[in-house]
Scaffold this motif. Structure first.
Motif, PDB file in Angstrom:
ATOM      1  N   ILE A  11       0.840  -1.204   0.000  1.00 40.93           N
ATOM      2  CA  ILE A  11       0.000   0.000   0.000  1.00 40.93           C
ATOM      3  C   ILE A  11       0.868   1.243   0.000  1.00 40.93           C
ATOM      4  N   LEU A  12       1.863   1.262   0.893  1.00 41.23           N
ATOM      5  CA  LEU A  12       2.717   2.443   1.002  1.00 41.23           C
ATOM      6  C   LEU A  12       3.544   2.647  -0.261  1.00 41.23           C
ATOM      7  N   ALA A  13       3.994   1.552  -0.852  1.00 38.35           N
ATOM      8  CA  ALA A  13       4.757   1.670  -2.097  1.00 38.35           C
ATOM      9  C   ALA A  13       3.882   2.249  -3.201  1.00 38.35           C
ATOM     10  N   ARG A  14       2.598   1.836  -3.256  1.00 43.03           N
ATOM     11  CA  ARG A  14       1.695   2.388  -4.269  1.00 43.03           C
ATOM     12  C   ARG A  14       1.439   3.865  -4.022  1.00 43.03           C
ATOM     13  N   LEU A  15       1.338   4.256  -2.757  1.00 45.50           N
ATOM     14  CA  LEU A  15       1.140   5.672  -2.437  1.00 45.50           C
ATOM     15  C   LEU A  15       2.306   6.495  -2.969  1.00 45.50           C
ATOM     16  N   GLU A  16       3.516   6.024  -2.700  1.00 46.39           N
ATOM     17  CA  GLU A  16       4.702   6.760  -3.127  1.00 46.39           C
ATOM     18  C   GLU A  16       4.765   6.853  -4.652  1.00 46.39           C
ATOM     19  N   ALA A  17       4.428   5.774  -5.309  1.00 44.85           N
ATOM     20  CA  ALA A  17       4.509   5.756  -6.772  1.00 44.85           C
ATOM     21  C   ALA A  17       3.473   6.679  -7.406  1.00 44.85           C
ATOM     22  N   GLY A  18       2.363   6.914  -6.696  1.00 46.37           N
ATOM     23  CA  GLY A  18       1.291   7.707  -7.280  1.00 46.37           C
ATOM     24  C   GLY A  18       1.308   9.176  -6.913  1.00 46.37           C
ATOM     25  N   VAL A  19       2.308   9.622  -6.179  1.00 40.15           N
ATOM     26  CA  VAL A  19       2.354  11.017  -5.725  1.00 40.15           C
ATOM     27  C   VAL A  19       3.361  11.791  -6.549  1.00 40.15           C
ATOM     28  N   SER A  20       2.942  12.936  -7.055  1.00 35.52           N
ATOM     29  CA  SER A  20       3.853  13.809  -7.781  1.00 35.52           C
ATOM     30  C   SER A  20       3.734  15.218  -7.214  1.00 35.52           C
ATOM     31  N   PHE A  21       4.764  16.025  -7.418  1.00 36.32           N
ATOM     32  CA  PHE A  21       4.799  17.384  -6.906  1.00 36.32           C
ATOM     33  C   PHE A  21       3.604  18.180  -7.456  1.00 36.32           C
ATOM     34  N   PRO A  22       2.906  19.012  -6.639  1.00 35.84           N
ATOM     35  CA  PRO A  22       3.282  19.438  -5.291  1.00 35.84           C
ATOM     36  C   PRO A  22       2.822  18.514  -4.177  1.00 35.84           C
ATOM     37  N   GLY A  23       2.190  17.384  -4.529  1.00 38.34           N
ATOM     38  CA  GLY A  23       1.811  16.433  -3.497  1.00 38.34           C
ATOM     39  C   GLY A  23       3.029  15.819  -2.824  1.00 38.34           C
ATOM     40  N   ARG A  24       2.854  15.413  -1.572  1.00 38.63           N
ATOM     41  CA  ARG A  24       3.960  14.826  -0.810  1.00 38.63           C
ATOM     42  C   ARG A  24       3.452  13.663   0.018  1.00 38.63           C
ATOM     43  N   ILE A  25       4.359  12.785   0.398  1.00 40.53           N
ATOM     44  CA  ILE A  25       4.064  11.789   1.425  1.00 40.53           C
ATOM     45  C   ILE A  25       4.722  12.274   2.704  1.00 40.53           C
ATOM     46  N   ARG A  26       3.933  12.386   3.749  1.00 39.92           N
ATOM     47  CA  ARG A  26       4.417  12.995   4.981  1.00 39.92           C
ATOM     48  C   ARG A  26       4.150  12.067   6.159  1.00 39.92           C
ATOM     49  N   LEU A  27       5.051  12.118   7.123  1.00 38.38           N
ATOM     50  CA  LEU A  27       5.013  11.173   8.236  1.00 38.38           C
ATOM     51  C   LEU A  27       4.863  11.901   9.565  1.00 38.38           C
ATOM     52  N   ILE A  60      -4.115  15.488  10.859  1.00 37.92           N
ATOM     53  CA  ILE A  60      -5.400  15.778  10.206  1.00 37.92           C
ATOM     54  C   ILE A  60      -5.311  17.106   9.452  1.00 37.92           C
ATOM     55  N   GLY A  61      -4.711  18.114  10.100  1.00 41.35           N
ATOM     56  CA  GLY A  61      -4.544  19.393   9.415  1.00 41.35           C
ATOM     57  C   GLY A  61      -3.715  19.251   8.155  1.00 41.35           C
ATOM     58  N   ALA A  62      -2.632  18.486   8.238  1.00 42.12           N
ATOM     59  CA  ALA A  62      -1.785  18.276   7.061  1.00 42.12           C
ATOM     60  C   ALA A  62      -2.537  17.522   5.965  1.00 42.12           C
ATOM     61  N   ALA A  63      -3.330  16.542   6.365  1.00 42.04           N
ATOM     62  CA  ALA A  63      -4.066  15.747   5.379  1.00 42.04           C
ATOM     63  C   ALA A  63      -5.126  16.580   4.675  1.00 42.04           C
ATOM     64  N   TRP A  64      -5.748  17.509   5.406  1.00 39.54           N
ATOM     65  CA  TRP A  64      -6.757  18.369   4.788  1.00 39.54           C
ATOM     66  C   TRP A  64      -6.116  19.231   3.703  1.00 39.54           C
ATOM     67  N   ALA A  65      -4.865  19.643   3.944  1.00 36.30           N
ATOM     68  CA  ALA A  65      -4.143  20.414   2.936  1.00 36.30           C
ATOM     69  C   ALA A  65      -3.675  19.522   1.787  1.00 36.30           C
ATOM     70  N   GLU A  66      -3.154  18.336   2.108  1.00 36.96           N
ATOM     71  CA  GLU A  66      -2.568  17.472   1.083  1.00 36.96           C
ATOM     72  C   GLU A  66      -3.599  16.898   0.124  1.00 36.96           C
ATOM     73  N   HIS A  67      -4.840  16.718   0.575  1.00 34.76           N
ATOM     74  CA  HIS A  67      -5.793  16.053  -0.335  1.00 34.76           C
ATOM     75  C   HIS A  67      -6.085  16.919  -1.551  1.00 34.76           C
ATOM     76  N   ARG A  68      -5.854  18.232  -1.458  1.00 32.19           N
ATOM     77  CA  ARG A  68      -6.036  19.111  -2.615  1.00 32.19           C
ATOM     78  C   ARG A  68      -4.834  19.032  -3.561  1.00 32.19           C
ATOM     79  N   ARG A  69      -3.700  18.554  -3.042  1.00 31.51           N
ATOM     80  CA  ARG A  69      -2.478  18.480  -3.853  1.00 31.51           C
ATOM     81  C   ARG A  69      -2.190  17.063  -4.328  1.00 31.51           C
ATOM     82  N   GLY A  70      -2.981  16.109  -3.859  1.00 31.42           N
ATOM     83  CA  GLY A  70      -2.765  14.731  -4.270  1.00 31.42           C
ATOM     84  C   GLY A  70      -1.736  13.995  -3.443  1.00 31.42           C
ATOM     85  N   GLY A  71      -1.399  14.543  -2.257  1.00 28.08           N
ATOM     86  CA  GLY A  71      -0.425  13.889  -1.390  1.00 28.08           C
ATOM     87  C   GLY A  71      -1.078  12.983  -0.357  1.00 28.08           C
ATOM     88  N   TRP A  72      -0.223  12.359   0.461  1.00 24.80           N
ATOM     89  CA  TRP A  72      -0.688  11.461   1.514  1.00 24.80           C
ATOM     90  C   TRP A  72       0.007  11.797   2.827  1.00 24.80           C
TER      91      TRP A  72
END
Length: 452
Positions: A11-27, A60-72
């Motif tokens: 799942i995590l590998a698919r997330l990384e493969a599907g994210v492009s700038f400006p989206g990010r994967i954040r921990l 949650i705050g970060a995710a609300w921002a990232e969903h508009r950019r296509g990040g996780w």
């Protein structure tokens, strides 16, 4: 059912493969789990040192921002127990917001935890179509680091915000108007939101305006303020801000540019506000100054608490459309015999005392501490060198205000030039203020003393 480790890695590998700038994967990862992560992953997690409800709310705050950019956003945290009210409060908040890019991993969680999350609107990440939909995902994992080893495209750079409708210098571009200050501030924010998609006034915009204001909501909005949005929230009456100082301190220490507006009657005592790290606490004296301070706060990257005065009065001394300089106070009236120092709530008593003293031939000035934290110490020192100062303020603020000014003036050898009156809220307080001022006033020897 516990998610299979291999499935989660996929799942995590698919997330990384599907994210492009400006989206990010954040921990966002609890310290207890972070120690098990590969260094190249653990070193890039956000909100280090935070755990539990605070960490989940920030994610949650970060995710609300990232969903508009296509990040996780991947959050690894757990409640301290079944009765961890704050953690479950944050979990419920996520279920009520559009956070499809949030994946929560609960180390050592139980099946009952997933069931409760589902009741709050979450989905299990092992469901078919786990990467689609509008709600957040959750899964249980073992407390090991190998599960997250695939998350390598992590970035925690903070995005500055520039609102093009705001002129340089913090001059308000909107019509200031008249009337009730809370309503006026909402009117200003609506005017600007119509022109600035990056501005969010959560109390005026759904879905945030439909949510209860809790510490978790506050933390989520603070994280959003570091994610490319300018967030300015007017807290509703009755908000227990004094009980939230630890949460505010967490926001200030991390330098998140959250802007809060609160009414004068809701503010905690000054000595408690002075414990906040990283916050600018500003108390405008009138509607013009309030407009200038709101404009400046929306322009800069500081964490700011704005305390609105009790009415929409206009005082002389700050012209319409004027700007406010951070960390300063305001001279409302000049006087060569002494200066009455007050906060916004002490202005009527300072004005009444000045009139009474004038009848005795004592010319008193009035200086307002617009900046409550930090105090405008350089200006106060200048006033004290020219004439004695008498401090009067709101009942809740006067002791701390007088003590802070006294400590500073003592360090520069001016202790004998300051006195405090702690309760100028009634006729007896006013009489005490006038009596103290008479005793401390300097004789005026001529025009060479100048004006403060």
């Amino acid at each position: 059912m516990h998610a299979d480790v291999a499935d989660l890695i996929a799942i995590l590998a698919r997330l990384e493969a599907g994210v492009s700038f400006p989206g990010r994967i954040r921990l966002f990862c609890d310290d207890l789990v972070a120690g098990l992560l590969p260094i190249e992953v653990g070193d890039h997690r956000e909100w280090p040192g935070a755990a539990g409800a605070t960490l989940l709310a920030a994610a949650i705050g970060a995710a609300w921002a990232e969903h508009r950019r296509g990040g996780w956003v991947v959050a690894v945290c757990r409640p301290s127990g079944p009765e961890d009210r704050r953690w479950w409060e944050a979990a419920e908040l996520a279920g009520r917001l559009p956070c499809p890019g949030l994946l929560l991993l609960v180390p050592g969680g139980q099946e009952a935890d997933l069931g409760r999350l589902e009741a709050y609107g979450w989905r299990r990440s092992t469901d078919a179509g786990h990467a689609a939909g509008s709600s957040p995902l959750a899964a249980i994992i073992a407390a090991g680091g190998q599960v997250l080893a695939a998350v390598m495209a992590i970035d925690r750079n903070r995005q500055p915000v520039h609102l093009e409708s705001l002129p340089q210098g913090g001059v308000p571009p909107w019509p200031v108007g008249e009337g009730d200050l809370p309503e006026a501030s909402d009117r200003w924010l609506r005017w600007l939101m119509e022109r600035e998609p990056r501005l969010l006034a959560p109390h005026l915009a759904p879905p945030w305006s439909l949510l209860a204001m809790t510490p978790s909501t506050l933390i989520a909005l603070a994280q959003l303020a570091g994610d490319g949005r300018r967030v300015c929230l007017r807290l509703p009456g009755g908000t227990p801000l004094a009980a939230w100082l630890e949460d505010l301190g967490e926001v200030g220490r991390r330098g998140l540019a959250l802007k809060l507006i609160i009414e004068e009657r809701e503010i905690p005592a000054l000595d408690r506000l002075q414990t906040l790290v990283g916050w600018w606490v500003v108390a405008p004296a009138d509607i013009n100054e309030a407009a200038a301070i709101v404009a400046l706060a929306l322009h800069d990257e500081h964490t700011t608490l704005i305390v609105l005065p009790g009415d929409g009065q206009r005082l002389t001394g700050l012209p319409d459309g004027g700007a406010y300089i951070p960390g300063t106070g305001r001279t409302l009236a000049h006087g060569r015999a002494l200066t009455l120092v007050c906060d916004q709530g002490g202005i009527p008593f300072a004005q009444a005392a000045r009139s009474t003293l004038a009848a005795d031939g004592i010319e008193a000035g009035i200086f307002i501490c617009t900046s409550l934290h930090p105090l405008p110490l350089a200006q106060l020192e200048l006033h004290a060198r020219q004439a004695p100062v008498v401090v009067c303020a709101l009942r809740a603020h006067a002791p701390a205000l007088a003590a802070s000014i006294d400590r500073h003036l003592a360090r520069v050898g001016l202790r004998e030039r300051v006195a405090g009156v702690h309760a100028p809220g009634d006729p007896a307080g006013l009489a005490a203020l006038v009596s103290r001022a008479r005793a401390l006033a300097s004789p005026v020897r001529g025009p060479d003393l100048g004006r403060a």
